[in-house]
Design an enzyme around this catalytic site. Structure first.
Site, mmCIF file in Angstrom:
data_model
loop_
_atom_site.group_PDB
_atom_site.id
_atom_site.type_symbol
_atom_site.label_atom_id
_atom_site.label_comp_id
_atom_site.label_asym_id
_atom_site.label_seq_id
_atom_site.Cartn_x
_atom_site.Cartn_y
_atom_site.Cartn_z
ATOM 1 N N SER A 1 0.791 -1.340 0.111
ATOM 2 C CA SER A 1 -0.011 -0.068 -0.121
ATOM 3 C C SER A 1 0.778 1.377 -0.063
ATOM 4 O O SER A 1 0.461 2.305 -0.299
ATOM 5 C CB SER A 1 -0.945 0.205 1.203
ATOM 6 O OG SER A 1 -2.027 -0.607 0.898
ATOM 7 N N LYS B 1 0.584 3.362 -2.938
ATOM 8 C CA LYS B 1 -0.565 4.301 -3.297
ATOM 9 C C LYS B 1 -0.339 5.772 -3.284
ATOM 10 O O LYS B 1 -0.635 6.769 -3.838
ATOM 11 C CB LYS B 1 -1.723 3.905 -2.289
ATOM 12 C CG LYS B 1 -2.134 2.567 -2.428
ATOM 13 C CD LYS B 1 -3.071 2.271 -1.335
ATOM 14 C CE LYS B 1 -3.922 0.924 -1.536
ATOM 15 N NZ LYS B 1 -4.280 -0.003 -0.168
ATOM 16 N N TYR C 1 -2.352 -2.590 -10.655
ATOM 17 C CA TYR C 1 -2.549 -2.337 -9.491
ATOM 18 C C TYR C 1 -1.622 -3.581 -8.535
ATOM 19 O O TYR C 1 -0.644 -3.235 -7.571
ATOM 20 C CB TYR C 1 -3.716 -2.144 -8.826
ATOM 21 C CG TYR C 1 -3.817 -2.324 -7.187
ATOM 22 C CD1 TYR C 1 -3.703 -0.997 -6.633
ATOM 23 C CD2 TYR C 1 -4.064 -3.304 -6.604
ATOM 24 C CE1 TYR C 1 -3.694 -0.927 -4.975
ATOM 25 C CE2 TYR C 1 -4.355 -3.382 -5.119
ATOM 26 C CZ TYR C 1 -3.976 -2.229 -4.459
ATOM 27 O OH TYR C 1 -4.192 -2.060 -2.925
ATOM 28 N N TYR D 1 -5.020 4.256 7.047
ATOM 29 C CA TYR D 1 -6.307 3.834 6.990
ATOM 30 C C TYR D 1 -7.278 4.416 8.159
ATOM 31 O O TYR D 1 -7.236 5.520 8.308
ATOM 32 C CB TYR D 1 -6.431 2.123 6.904
ATOM 33 C CG TYR D 1 -5.298 1.611 6.227
ATOM 34 C CD1 TYR D 1 -5.238 1.715 5.018
ATOM 35 C CD2 TYR D 1 -4.383 0.713 6.902
ATOM 36 C CE1 TYR D 1 -4.106 1.063 4.185
ATOM 37 C CE2 TYR D 1 -3.301 0.197 6.272
ATOM 38 C CZ TYR D 1 -3.209 0.365 4.803
ATOM 39 O OH TYR D 1 -2.351 0.012 4.147
#
Ligand code: GLN
Length: 348
Positions: free
Chosen positions: A83, A86, A209, A261
Site C-alpha cells: 500500500s 498508493k 495495481y 487507514y
C-alpha cells in the site's frame, strides 16, 4: 488507540532543521535498540507469499533532504511495497491531471473503514473517498498515463523508480500469490465500473495495481521516496525532480488524513506526521522540509500497520522534533513581553 510507549520522552519542537548528523545516527540506533525485542503483532498471510516473511526483520532509515542516509538493522532487506505505493501513484496522477480533478474523481476524505472495504464504496455511491484505500488506489492506477495496461504499468514502474532513485523490480512470487487470491480487489474494481467510475478494464487495472504493490523496496528506498516528498518533489539523492512542490504538498495532506487507514487520526495524534503503511510491514513518515523515516518490521497490529514501525516512528518523531503540531516553548524574553502586553491590555 495503539501503544507507542513514549510517554516519558521529551517532545522536541518541530521547528528548524533535523538535529546534527551524529545525533540523528544515535537516535536511529536508539530506536532500533529500544524496539528490537518487541514481538507484538502478526505477519500478514491473506496474501500467502507474505506469510514467509521473517517476523524478526527490523530496519530503520532516516533520509534527510540533503541526501544523507542514517540506517540501522535490516534497512537493506527487500519487501514488496504494497500500500505504500498508493502514496506515490497518487502523486504521479496528481502531477498528470492536477489536484482538483483527482480530488473530484477520487476524493481526499477518510472512510473510517478498513483499506479493502466494499461497504465504504457502497455507502458513498461508488465514490472511492480517497486514494489510500484500495478503491481509490485502483481508480488512481486506472488514471495513470498510457492508453494500454502495459503503458500504465510502464508509467507506474518508471515513476516509482524515480522516487526511489533506482530501477525497482517486481517480486514475481508475491505478484503471482496476490494475483491468484485478489478476488476482493477485483470485486472492488467491478463495483467502481458499475458506478461509472472506472474507464479502464477492471481486470487489467487490478493486474497493474497488483504488480505495483509487488515492487520490491527496502526501508532505505521508502525513506528516500518519502524524502522526495519532503523536498518539494526533488529526489535528494539523485537530484531529479519527480513531481512538483504543489503535488508533494497535496500528497502529504492526503497522507495525513488517510495514510494509516482507519487509524489515521490516532497516527496524527500520536506521531504528528503524514505517513503511509503497507501490509508487508513498511511505514514511511514524512517531515516536510526535513526528511523521511522508513521502517520495516513485518508483524502488524489489527488495522494492518507494523507494530515496531509505529513504535520506533513515534520515538523518532518525538526525539528528532518532527511532530508538526509541537511548537517550541517561547524564549523567556518573548514570554515576558507577551505577558506585559496582555497585562497592559487588561489594565485598560
Ligand atoms: N496489495 C495489497 C492489497 O490490495 C495492499 C494492501 C495494503 O498494503 N494494505 O490488498
Amino acid at each position: 488507540m495503539f501503544e507507542t510507549d513514549t510517554d516519558g520522552i521529551h517532545q522536541e519542537a518541530a521547528t528548524g532543521a533535523l538535529p546534527g548528523w551524529d545525533r540523528v545516527e544515535q537516535l536511529v540506533q536508539a530506536a532500533h535498540d529500544r524496539y528490537r525485542g518487541t514481538d507484538d503483532g502478526t505477519v500478514a498471510d491473506y496474501i500467502p507469499a507474505l506469510a514467509e516473511a521473517d517476523p524478526d526483520w527490523f530496519g530503520i532509515c532516516v533520509a534527510d533532504v540533503a541526501g544523507g542516509l542514517h540506517e540501522v538493522g535490516d534497512s537493506a532487506v527487500p519487501f514488496s511495497i504494497q500500500s505504500i505505493s498508493k502514496a506515490f501513484v497518487y502523486a504521479l496522477v496528481c502531477e498528470e491531471f492536477g489536484h482538483e480533478r483527482i480530488g473530484e474523481l477520487v476524493g481526499v476524505d477518510n472512510t473510517g473503514l478498513p483499506f479493502n472495504s466494499v461497504i465504504a464504496l457502497e455507502l458513498n455511491g461508488g465514490h472511492p473517498m480517497n486514494p489510500m484505500v484500495n478503491a481509490g488506489a485502483i481508480a488512481s492506477t486506472a488514471l495513470l498515463a498510457g492508453a494500454t495496461a502495459d503503458e500504465k504499468w510502464r508509467s507506474v514502474h518508471d515513476g516509482l523508480s524515480r522516487f526511489a532513485g533506482r530501477d525497482l523490480v517486481v517480486d514475481e512470487r508475491v505478484y503471482t500469490s496476490e494475483a491468484e487470491t485478489n478476488s476482493r480487489n477485483q470485486a472492488i474494481a467491478r463495483l467502481l465500473q458499475s458506478y461509472g467510475r472506472l474507464d479502464a478494464d477492471p481486470g487489467e487495472t487490478v493486474d497493474v495495481y497488483t504488480r505495483q504493490c509487488s515492487l520490491l523496496v527496502t526501508a532505505r528506498d521508502i525513506a528516500v521516496m518519502g524524502a522526495t516528498l519532503a523536498d518539494g518533489g526533488v529526489n535528494p539523492v539523485t537530484g531529479e525532480r519527480v513531481v512538483s512542490a504543489e503535488v508533494s504538498r497535496d500528497t502529504l495532506a492526503v497522507l495525513a488524513a488517510n495514510g494509516l487507514y482507519e487509524r489515521s487520526g490516532e497516527w496524527l495524534f500520536q506521531i504528528g506526521l503524514p505517513g503511509k503503511s503497507g501490509v508487508s510491514g513498511g511505514i514511511v513518515s514524512i517531515a516536510p522540509g526535513k526528511g523521511a523515516i522508513g521502517t520495516f518490521a513485518p508483524p502488524l497490529d489489527a488495522a494492518g500497520n507494523s507494530v515496531r514501525g509505529e513504535r520506533s516512528t513515534a520515538y523518532l518523531s518525538k526525539t528528532l522534533g518532527l511532530n508538526l503540531f509541537a511548537s517550541a516553548e517561547p524564549a523567556p524574553a518573548a514570554r515576558a513581553s507577551t505577558s506585559t502586553a496582555l497585562d497592559s491590555r487588561s489594565a485598560r
